[in-house]
Design an enzyme around this catalytic site. Structure first.
Site, PDB file in Angstrom:
ATOM      1  N   CYS A   1      43.853  11.428  60.865  1.00 47.73           N
ATOM      2  CA  CYS A   1      44.158  11.215  59.446  1.00 47.73           C
ATOM      3  C   CYS A   1      44.964   9.949  59.189  1.00 47.73           C
ATOM      4  O   CYS A   1      45.105   9.528  58.040  1.00 47.73           O
ATOM      5  CB  CYS A   1      44.885  12.434  58.875  1.00 47.73           C
TER       6      CYS A   1
ATOM      7  N   HIS B   1      49.197  10.426  52.663  1.00 50.64           N
ATOM      8  CA  HIS B   1      48.048  11.184  53.127  1.00 50.64           C
ATOM      9  C   HIS B   1      47.960  12.467  52.305  1.00 50.64           C
ATOM     10  O   HIS B   1      48.957  13.175  52.131  1.00 50.64           O
ATOM     11  CB  HIS B   1      48.196  11.495  54.617  1.00 50.64           C
TER      12      HIS B   1
ATOM     13  N   ASN C   1      42.006  17.625  51.701  1.00 54.46           N
ATOM     14  CA  ASN C   1      42.370  16.680  52.755  1.00 54.46           C
ATOM     15  C   ASN C   1      41.090  16.044  53.276  1.00 54.46           C
ATOM     16  O   ASN C   1      40.307  16.683  53.981  1.00 54.46           O
ATOM     17  CB  ASN C   1      43.111  17.421  53.867  1.00 54.46           C
TER      18      ASN C   1
END
Length: 326
Positions: free
Chosen positions: A113, A253, A283
């Site tokens: 990520c 994020h 996400n």
């Protein structure tokens, strides 16, 4: 001395919208259960025929169109992903072919990520070296392809998407001002797909055990994230010689609203400075920061001259931040 500036951005998500109610087979009142724990209302899942390179290609073409550039003018193409089309060749080479970037060298980067931030750091250093003038960085992932849909702690969290940015070269003191990237291999086991490579190849047995699916130790990752994000904010701003109060926007994020809420209270930074889209996309892993950057530049929330801190954290463990003056 050369600096990197944003020439254009692009974003792409699949058409299929997956609301929280989709997961009602796992938990009662799924919508309330998921929203209260994550802030996510819905996400997008790629169609069976859609791969990571397809989303990355669409985002890349949008960025090129907005920049008024031909793909042949790119010197380099970096695709940050942990869900490549296949283990080899690089997904970036597929995107290169799709868009016609015949003069670019292309490669993948896997920092999970954190990949988009790591990719920007790499591209920035290429540009600062003076050897390259235009570089495209794409964060793209299709986690719907690797989720364990019997694991209620992970499968509602993720969605698919791609975010692209084209960096150009300038001699002015603007664009990317400062960066920090870090890794801690001591935590690699917290986020993994156990059966997916040479250590434990995919077999009928590992598939039966669902070891070819994504796994995450959620509580430990939450502790990790809430520890390193304040460090990123403090370290990047200190290195750049700016105060935290001078930041106009923070693009974190897009993992979990609880993390953002915790960081806001811990640092004293108002929540409205954090630019979020996780309620609509979940996400999206390496696509997360790039998607949000594209959205908020296009809708005018981020204005020319403003200071924006972009941050990523994820598997590896890995984390980092990029400070940019738009």
């Amino acid at each position: 001395m050369f600096h990197s500036i944003i020439l254009a951005t692009g974003g792409q998500v699949p058409e299929r919208v997956v609301p929280n109610s989709h997961f009602s087979y796992l938990v009662d009142d799924a919508d309330t259960w998921i929203q209260s724990r994550t802030g996510i209302r819905e996400r997008r899942f790629a169609a069976p025929h859609e791969a990571t390179s397809d989303l990355a290609t669409a985002a890349a073409l949008k960025a090129l169109d907005r920049a008024g550039l031909g793909a042949g003018e790119l010197d380099c193409l970096i695709v940050a992903t942990s869900t490549p089309d296949m283990c080899l060749p690089a997904t970036a080479c597929m995107v290169q072919k799709n868009i016609g970037a015949v003069n670019a060298f292309a490669f993948d980067m896997n920092a999970v990520c954190s990949g988009f931030v790591f990719g920007l750091e790499t591209a920035d250093n290429f540009i600062r070296s003076g050897k390259y003038g235009r570089i495209m960085v794409i964060g793209a992932d299709t986690y719907s392809k690797i989720l364990d849909f019997q694991d209620q702690t992970t499968c509602p969290l993720f969605g698919d998407g791609a975010g692209a940015v084209i960096l150009g070269r300038t001699t002015e003191r603007t664009g990317i001002l400062q960066s920090v990237i870090r890794s801690d291999g001591g935590g690699w086991e917290l986020i993994q797909v156990p059966s997916s490579g040479s250590r434990k190849p995919v077999t009928a047995e590992t598939i039966a055990l669902r070891e070819n699916s994504f796994r995450m130790a959620g509580k430990q990752v939450f502790v990790f994230a809430t520890d390193v994000i304040p460090q990123i904010i403090e370290e990047v701003t200190a290195k750049a010689g700016v105060a935290v109060a001078d930041l106009d926007h923070i693009i974190p994020h897009q993992a979990n609203y609880r993390i953002i809420d915790f960081i806001s209270r811990k640092t004293g930074i108002p929540k409205e400075r954090f630019l979020l889209n996780l309620d609509r996309y979940g996400n999206t892993a390496a696509a997360s920061v790039g998607l949000a950057l594209d959205e908020y530049l296009r809708n005018g929330t981020i204005k020319p001259g403003e200071l924006v801190l972009m941050m990523g954290f994820g598997g590896g463990l890995s984390w980092g931040g990029i400070l940019i003056r738009v």
